[in-house]
Design a protein around this motif. Structure first.
Motif, PDB file in Angstrom:
ATOM      1  N   THR A  40       1.008  -1.120  -0.136  1.00  0.00           N
ATOM      2  CA  THR A  40      -0.048   0.013  -0.127  1.00  0.00           C
ATOM      3  C   THR A  40       0.727   1.364   0.042  1.00  0.00           C
ATOM      4  O   THR A  40       0.453   2.272  -0.741  1.00  0.00           O
ATOM      5  CB  THR A  40      -1.001  -0.080   1.158  1.00  0.00           C
ATOM      6  N   LEU A 214      -6.532  -5.918   3.000  1.00  0.00           N
ATOM      7  CA  LEU A 214      -7.524  -5.281   3.784  1.00  0.00           C
ATOM      8  C   LEU A 214      -6.994  -4.746   5.113  1.00  0.00           C
ATOM      9  O   LEU A 214      -7.357  -3.744   5.520  1.00  0.00           O
ATOM     10  CB  LEU A 214      -8.813  -6.311   3.878  1.00  0.00           C
ATOM     11  N   PRO A 215      -6.188  -5.695   5.943  1.00  0.00           N
ATOM     12  CA  PRO A 215      -5.632  -5.159   7.028  1.00  0.00           C
ATOM     13  C   PRO A 215      -4.909  -4.107   7.112  1.00  0.00           C
ATOM     14  O   PRO A 215      -4.794  -2.889   7.609  1.00  0.00           O
ATOM     15  CB  PRO A 215      -5.069  -6.397   7.894  1.00  0.00           C
ATOM     16  N   ALA A 217      -4.750  -1.924   4.488  1.00  0.00           N
ATOM     17  CA  ALA A 217      -5.701  -0.552   4.061  1.00  0.00           C
ATOM     18  C   ALA A 217      -6.159  -0.081   5.378  1.00  0.00           C
ATOM     19  O   ALA A 217      -6.108   1.231   5.565  1.00  0.00           O
ATOM     20  CB  ALA A 217      -6.517  -0.811   3.073  1.00  0.00           C
ATOM     21  N   ALA A 218      -6.654  -0.983   6.345  1.00  0.00           N
ATOM     22  CA  ALA A 218      -7.441  -0.453   7.343  1.00  0.00           C
ATOM     23  C   ALA A 218      -6.216   0.077   8.300  1.00  0.00           C
ATOM     24  O   ALA A 218      -6.717   1.170   8.928  1.00  0.00           O
ATOM     25  CB  ALA A 218      -8.169  -1.683   8.237  1.00  0.00           C
ATOM     26  N   TYR A 221      -5.581   4.125   8.557  1.00  0.00           N
ATOM     27  CA  TYR A 221      -6.419   5.119   9.196  1.00  0.00           C
ATOM     28  C   TYR A 221      -6.257   5.097  10.715  1.00  0.00           C
ATOM     29  O   TYR A 221      -6.886   5.942  11.322  1.00  0.00           O
ATOM     30  CB  TYR A 221      -8.027   4.516   9.037  1.00  0.00           C
ATOM     31  N   ALA A 233      -2.117  -3.755  11.571  1.00  0.00           N
ATOM     32  CA  ALA A 233      -2.605  -4.700  10.471  1.00  0.00           C
ATOM     33  C   ALA A 233      -2.406  -6.032  10.826  1.00  0.00           C
ATOM     34  O   ALA A 233      -3.288  -6.889  10.610  1.00  0.00           O
ATOM     35  CB  ALA A 233      -1.330  -4.371   9.236  1.00  0.00           C
ATOM     36  N   GLY A 264     -12.871  -7.203   6.184  1.00  0.00           N
ATOM     37  CA  GLY A 264     -13.710  -6.188   5.204  1.00  0.00           C
ATOM     38  C   GLY A 264     -14.518  -5.232   6.277  1.00  0.00           C
ATOM     39  O   GLY A 264     -14.500  -3.963   5.986  1.00  0.00           O
ATOM     40  N   TYR A 267     -11.795  -2.842   8.012  1.00  0.00           N
ATOM     41  CA  TYR A 267     -11.620  -1.999   7.101  1.00  0.00           C
ATOM     42  C   TYR A 267     -12.701  -0.860   6.952  1.00  0.00           C
ATOM     43  O   TYR A 267     -12.536   0.310   7.048  1.00  0.00           O
ATOM     44  CB  TYR A 267     -11.431  -2.315   5.579  1.00  0.00           C
ATOM     45  N   CYS A 268     -14.097  -1.280   7.046  1.00  0.00           N
ATOM     46  CA  CYS A 268     -15.113  -0.036   6.631  1.00  0.00           C
ATOM     47  C   CYS A 268     -15.309   0.453   8.210  1.00  0.00           C
ATOM     48  O   CYS A 268     -15.348   1.663   8.172  1.00  0.00           O
ATOM     49  CB  CYS A 268     -16.437  -0.956   6.542  1.00  0.00           C
ATOM     50  N   SER A 270     -12.549   1.218  10.113  1.00  0.00           N
ATOM     51  CA  SER A 270     -11.480   2.037  10.037  1.00  0.00           C
ATOM     52  C   SER A 270     -11.737   3.327   9.314  1.00  0.00           C
ATOM     53  O   SER A 270     -11.320   4.366   9.620  1.00  0.00           O
ATOM     54  CB  SER A 270     -10.217   1.319   9.573  1.00  0.00           C
TER      55      SER A 270
END
Length: 299
Positions: A40, A214-215, A217-218, A221, A233, A264, A267-268, A270
């Protein structure tokens, strides 16, 4: 109430297959998110997803030749992934096309070829196993290969972590220090391929990148420091793996998709609650630059 909760947490792991699935998930959760964070930061998140599909032809050919011989399928997946990375690098070098665009084109070809090869066996269930994995079918040999692959990734990261981070942020500086950034990038892509290959048996080729990306990307934040992002992560991946196995057992749901869906959900959450660039902190609009000749009219 407490006894019921403890039973809900511990009863699934009375079974050997659940303990093996948990061990495989923990091994993947300790390694894949680290690679995801570096992906990322490089702006290459979709590269991991593309590579998870690019290993399909190697897995399919090994499956067609030897059936469910996991060592051969993993070897075929690693070989296919490395060939795809090399081809994408060659296309980028000689045509000027960006590496992610080259990879996107190649993974579509690889995915279609792999599905076609597996379909030649005439067994749709086998195709579903390869595409979606079966974490509850992890046996002792599979767990050993997952542990070996995860250990290889950890050793590679421990040896070259500083170079990988520098190459991620400033490849020119790495070159000036006498280290060729291309070799560091190649090593990183090899580690990504290994991670995806050891994940395909448990989560399948279609979702092997989920626990990686996913972890990661979260985590962006919740922290702006590299070590913070890596720790968060890994924590999200571990929590998603354990909770996903528990939910799948008690609710009768597929284990792999349950794990990825919970990642997921993390992630949402976060995106909404994260203190850095999250919706809770409010949008951060770029400051508007106003010419000095109009500044007086706007006051």
């Amino acid at each position: 109430m407490l006894d019921t909760f403890l039973w809900w947490l511990t009863s699934p792991f009375d079974y050997v297959f659940m303990r093996r699935a948990l061990a495989a998930c923990l091994a993947l959760s300790l390694t894949a998110p680290i690679l995801g964070v570096l992906l990322t930061l490089r702006g290459m998140s979709l590269m991991g997803e593309a590579l998870s599909h690019a290993i399909m032809p190697g897995v399919a050919i090994a499956f067609l030749l030897a059936g469910f011989s996991l060592p051969l399928m993993m070897f075929g997946g690693v070989l296919a992934g490395l060939v795809t990375v090399a081809l994408a690098g060659g296309v980028t070098q000689f045509s000027g096309l960006k590496e992610d665009a080259a990879m996107a084109s190649l993974f579509l070809i690889a995915m279609a070829g792999g599905v076609t090869i597996v379909s030649l066996s005439g067994n749709a269930l086998d195709l579903g196993h390869v595409l979606f994995g079966s974490i509850l079918a992890v046996d002792g040999r599979t767990l050993g290969l997952v542990a070996l692959g995860s250990s290889t990734i950890l050793v590679g990261l421990a040896i070259a972590f500083r170079a990988l981070v520098v190459e991620c942020l400033d490849p020119l500086f790495l070159t000036l220090q006498g280290r060729h950034a291309g070799w560091t990038h190649a090593l990183f892509m090899v580690l990504v391929v290994i991670s995806l290959v050891i994940g395909f048996q448990t989560l399948g080729t279609l979702m092997a990148a989920g626990l990686m990306l996913l972890p990661a990307a979260a985590a962006r934040y919740w922290s702006q420091r590299l070590e913070g992002m890596i720790a968060i992560a890994i924590g999200i991946a571990l929590a998603s793996s354990v909770a996903g196995l528990l939910v799948s057992y008690h609710a009768g749901l597929p284990s792999g998709p349950s794990i990825i869906l919970l990642a997921g959900l993390g992630y949402c959450a976060s995106v909404v609650l994260g203190p850095y660039r999250g919706l809770k902190t409010g949008p951060r609009w770029p400051k508007r630059v106003v010419s000095s000749r109009y500044a007086g009219q706007l006051r």
